[in-house]
Design a protein around this motif. Structure first.
Motif, short mmCIF file in Angstrom:
data_model
loop_
_atom_site.label_atom_id
_atom_site.label_comp_id
_atom_site.label_asym_id
_atom_site.label_seq_id
_atom_site.Cartn_x
_atom_site.Cartn_y
_atom_site.Cartn_z
N ASP A 94 0.84 -1.18 0.00
CA ASP A 94 0.00 0.00 0.00
C ASP A 94 0.89 1.24 0.00
O ASP A 94 1.59 1.51 0.97
CB ASP A 94 -0.92 0.00 1.24
N HIS A 95 0.88 1.97 -1.10
CA HIS A 95 1.66 3.20 -1.23
C HIS A 95 3.13 3.01 -0.84
O HIS A 95 3.73 3.84 -0.16
CB HIS A 95 1.03 4.30 -0.38
N GLU A 131 -3.71 9.58 3.98
CA GLU A 131 -3.11 8.26 3.83
C GLU A 131 -1.73 8.26 4.46
O GLU A 131 -0.95 9.18 4.26
CB GLU A 131 -3.04 7.90 2.35
N TRP A 132 -1.42 7.25 5.24
CA TRP A 132 -0.16 7.13 5.95
C TRP A 132 0.21 8.48 6.59
O TRP A 132 1.22 9.09 6.25
CB TRP A 132 0.95 6.61 5.04
N ARG A 169 -4.26 4.95 7.59
CA ARG A 169 -5.18 6.02 7.21
C ARG A 169 -5.67 6.72 8.47
O ARG A 169 -5.72 6.13 9.56
CB ARG A 169 -6.41 5.48 6.46
#
Length: 205
Positions: A38-39, A114-115, A149
């Motif tokens: 994820d990312h 996000e993050w 998140r």
């Protein structure tokens, strides 16, 4: 923290009808907690079978007067409901504020990240001086307390300081352990994040 609770308590008076009631599991997503990228981060799998089945992500029958897209956080049973059409909701297991850090009220999702970077509030640093190194913010990452998140909760007075966020501490789900924020398994907050729109109503009961 006390001041936050004070201005949030004014939004109480929730009825049983508003809170909603669950009438049965329709679909459960126990298989959705595996490892994933994820990312640029390698999100580890969660040993979901060590977590009570009731806290696994699932669609349930749910009666409420709130509109689809709203969120209801049930601190007693430690569930978060994302209201869906046709009398349904996506239900997630959560960790909540420990004794002395509980709160209730109505807020809205003002931002999504996000993050996200985590910046401990001054009162937390006072309680835990070792966190002073993150006074300027801890960058997002696998060890960041906000997880993959975060949804930022605001009310009429502005930022409440509370978040709906992920957590690397999967074993805290179903427990009262946080400083007031509502935490979800990282795989669950990613799912919720993709469903929630800016401005969504969030009721904490």
């Amino acid at each position: 923290m006390q001041s936050r609770r004070t201005f949030l308590l004014g939004a109480l008076g929730m009825t049983a009808a508003m809170a909603g009631c669950t009438t049965g599991e329709l679909n459960i997503f126990t298989a959705e907690y595996g490892a994933r990228k994820d990312h640029g981060y390698q999100l580890p799998s969660v040993p979901i079978h060590q977590i009570a089945r009731k806290y696994h992500r699932q669609i349930v029958r749910y009666k409420t007067d709130e509109k689809p897209g709203s969120i209801i956080v049930d601190t007693k049973d430690k569930f978060l409901y994302f209201v869906m059409p046709d009398g349904k909701a996506m239900r997630y297991g959560i960790g909540i504020g420990r004794e002395g850090f509980e709160w209730k009220g109505t807020t809205r999702v003002a931002m999504k990240r996000e993050w996200p970077t985590w910046t401990p509030p001054a009162e937390m640093i006072k309680r835990q001086p070792e966190l002073a190194k993150w006074r300027g913010g801890q960058p997002g990452g696998l060890s960041n307390p906000l997880g993959a998140r975060a949804l930022y909760l605001f009310n009429r007075s502005g930022d409440t300081g509370y978040r709906l966020h992920g957590s690397p501490e999967w074993n805290s789900i179903g427990r009262a352990v946080s400083s007031g924020c509502v935490r979800l398994i990282n795989q669950d907050i990613i799912d919720l994040y993709d469903r929630v729109e800016i401005g969504a109503k969030v009721i904490v009961i």
